[in-house]
Design a protein around this motif. Structure first.
Motif, PDB file in Angstrom:
ATOM      1  N   GLN A  84       0.799  -1.216   0.000  1.00 20.51           N
ATOM      2  CA  GLN A  84       0.000   0.000   0.000  1.00 20.51           C
ATOM      3  C   GLN A  84       0.834   1.270   0.000  1.00 20.51           C
ATOM      4  O   GLN A  84       0.335   2.336   0.341  1.00 20.51           O
ATOM      5  CB  GLN A  84      -0.909   0.009   1.244  1.00 20.51           C
ATOM      6  N   ASN A  85       2.100   1.175  -0.353  1.00 21.76           N
ATOM      7  CA  ASN A  85       2.929   2.372  -0.319  1.00 21.76           C
ATOM      8  C   ASN A  85       4.161   2.205  -1.195  1.00 21.76           C
ATOM      9  O   ASN A  85       4.518   1.094  -1.599  1.00 21.76           O
ATOM     10  CB  ASN A  85       3.359   2.688   1.115  1.00 21.76           C
ATOM     11  N   GLY A  86       4.789   3.303  -1.491  1.00 19.21           N
ATOM     12  CA  GLY A  86       6.046   3.314  -2.221  1.00 19.21           C
ATOM     13  C   GLY A  86       6.956   4.362  -1.627  1.00 19.21           C
ATOM     14  O   GLY A  86       6.484   5.353  -1.064  1.00 19.21           O
ATOM     15  N   ARG A  87       8.259   4.162  -1.760  1.00 18.85           N
ATOM     16  CA  ARG A  87       9.190   5.109  -1.135  1.00 18.85           C
ATOM     17  C   ARG A  87      10.375   5.374  -2.041  1.00 18.85           C
ATOM     18  O   ARG A  87      11.044   4.440  -2.499  1.00 18.85           O
ATOM     19  CB  ARG A  87       9.678   4.541   0.204  1.00 18.85           C
ATOM     20  N   LEU A  88      10.612   6.648  -2.316  1.00 12.94           N
ATOM     21  CA  LEU A  88      11.799   7.080  -3.035  1.00 12.94           C
ATOM     22  C   LEU A  88      12.906   7.268  -2.009  1.00 12.94           C
ATOM     23  O   LEU A  88      12.741   8.010  -1.042  1.00 12.94           O
ATOM     24  CB  LEU A  88      11.522   8.393  -3.771  1.00 12.94           C
ATOM     25  N   ILE A  89      14.022   6.597  -2.193  1.00 15.50           N
ATOM     26  CA  ILE A  89      15.098   6.582  -1.201  1.00 15.50           C
ATOM     27  C   ILE A  89      16.285   7.370  -1.727  1.00 15.50           C
ATOM     28  O   ILE A  89      16.832   7.063  -2.784  1.00 15.50           O
ATOM     29  CB  ILE A  89      15.533   5.135  -0.895  1.00 15.50           C
ATOM     30  N   SER A  90      16.681   8.395  -0.974  1.00 12.42           N
ATOM     31  CA  SER A  90      17.802   9.232  -1.399  1.00 12.42           C
ATOM     32  C   SER A  90      18.958   9.218  -0.398  1.00 12.42           C
ATOM     33  O   SER A  90      20.035   9.730  -0.710  1.00 12.42           O
ATOM     34  CB  SER A  90      17.339  10.682  -1.612  1.00 12.42           C
ATOM     35  N   ASP A  91      18.751   8.669   0.799  1.00  9.97           N
ATOM     36  CA  ASP A  91      19.819   8.627   1.793  1.00  9.97           C
ATOM     37  C   ASP A  91      21.000   7.832   1.242  1.00  9.97           C
ATOM     38  O   ASP A  91      20.850   6.647   0.888  1.00  9.97           O
ATOM     39  CB  ASP A  91      19.320   7.970   3.081  1.00  9.97           C
TER      40      ASP A  91
END
Length: 300
Positions: free
Chosen positions: A258-265
C-alpha cells in the motif's frame, strides 16, 4: 520530500504514469490516507496552531488554497514539495517537516498517481543507468500485452474498462524507453519462479516469453534470472529499483502493498546497491538466463 534530488526530466509528461497505470491529472485526487500521511498532517496542524495561524492565514502564506491545507492536515492529500518547504520555513525552519516528509506514503485505494513513483518515473526517464530486481511479477518494462492486461484485471479494486485501456496504452508506451535509449544500460534480475507462474493460456505464455526475449536482446539490456536452486540471498526483503542520475546521484525506489518510497539517503542507497551487486553474482549470466527462458517456453 525530494530536497537535494536531481530531477532533470526532458519530458515532464513522462512522469504522468506510474507502474500501476495511474492516469495523468489524478495526482490531486484525495486517496485513502496512510498512517504516515495522517501523522504528517497532524504534526503540520499542531505546528500551525502553535504558531498562531488560522488555516486561511496559513494557506495564504504558503500560497496554497485553504482546501489543500485542510486536506494535508487531515491526511487526505500528499504534501507537495513546495508546500513542505514553505510550511517548514514559516513554522520555525527547524527542518522537521522536510525530514519527516521523506517517510510519508499515501494510501493507494484509488487510482491516484503515487507521488513517489511520479518522481521516480521522471528520474527513470533521464537516468544514465537503471537496475531492477523483481520477485513478484515480470517487471513492467518487460511485460507482454496479455501479461500486463492480466495484471491489471487482477487488481483490487477492479478498474473500469475505459481506465483499463488507458493503463494498457501507458504500460506499452513506457517500454519504448528500452529501444529509444540504446546507450543507457538497463539491468534486470528476476526470480525464476516469476516466469514459471502461469497466466492465461499456453499461447499467451509463449507470447510473454517471446516478448521478454525480444526486449532483453539489445546489448544495453541485461536480464539475469535467479534460479530456484540459488537458495536464500541478500535481496529477500523485496523488489527494488536503482538508478543513477545525469549528475551522478544514486537513488532507489521500494514499493510494498500500500505504499512506495523514493530513497535518497546515500547510506541506504549504497546498501541496496551492495545487495543488488551481490545478487547479480549469484544469478545466472545473461546467456544462461536466455537459455532458461527458451527452455521454459519449450516446456509449454
Amino acid at each position: 520530500m525530494t530536497s537535494g534530488i536531481d530531477i532533470e526530466s526532458g519530458d515532464e509528461g513522462y512522469g504522468r504514469e506510474d507502474d500501476d497505470g495511474a492516469a495523468a491529472g489524478e495526482s490531486d485526487r484525495e486517496p485513502g490516507p496512510s498512517d504516515s500521511l495522517r501523522t504528517f498532517g497532524a504534526v503540520t496542524q499542531a505546528l500551525r496552531e502553535h504558531a498562531g495561524y488560522s488555516r486561511a492565514e496559513f494557506a495564504d502564506l504558503v500560497r496554497f488554497s485553504k482546501h489543500t491545507v485542510e486536506s494535508v492536515e487531515l491526511g487526505r492529500r500528499m504534501p507537495d514539495e513546495s508546500f513542505v518547504a514553505r510550511a517548514d520555513e514559516l513554522l520555525g525552519n527547524t527542518g522537521a517537516l522536510r525530514r519527516s516528509s521523506q517517510f510519508v506514503t499515501r494510501g493507494r485505494g484509488d487510482v491516484g498517481l503515487a507521488v513517489w513513483f511520479r518522481q521516480w518515473a521522471r528520474l527513470e526517464r533521464v537516468a544514465v543507468s537503471l537496475c531492477t530486481y523483481e520477485c513478484r511479477l515480470v517487471p513492467g518494462l518487460l511485460q507482454s500485452e496479455a501479461y500486463a492486461r492480466s495484471v491489471f484485471e487482477g487488481t483490487v479494486p477492479v478498474a473500469p474498462d475505459d481506465q483499463m485501456e488507458s493503463f494498457m496504452a501507458r504500460r506499452m508506451e513506457r517500454q519504448r524507453m528500452l529501444s529509444e535509449r540504446p546507450t543507457t544500460p538497463f539491468s534486470f534480475i528476476v526470480e525464476e519462479h516469476v516466469f514459471r507462474r502461469r497466466f492465461g493460456d499456453v499461447e499467451q505464455m509463449r507470447e510473454m516469453f517471446d516478448h521478454v526475449l525480444e526486449l532483453s536482446a539489445p546489448r544495453n539490456v541485461t536480464l539475469q534470472i535467479v534460479p530456484l536452486e540459488a537458495g536464500l540471498h541478500a535481496c529477500l526483503d523485496g523488489p527494488v529499483r536503482l538508478l543513477e542520475t545525469p549528475k551522478g546521484q544514486r537513488l532507489a525506489y521500494s514499493e510494498g502493498q500500500q505504499n512506495g518510497r523514493l530513497i535518497s539517503d546515500p547510506k541506504e542507497v549504497s546498501l541496496l546497491y551492495q545487495r543488488y551487486d551481490t545478487l547479480r553474482s549469484q544469478a545466472l549470466n545473461a546467456k544462461d538466463s536466455r537459455g532458461l527462458l527458451e527452455r521454459l517456453r519449450g516446456e509449454l
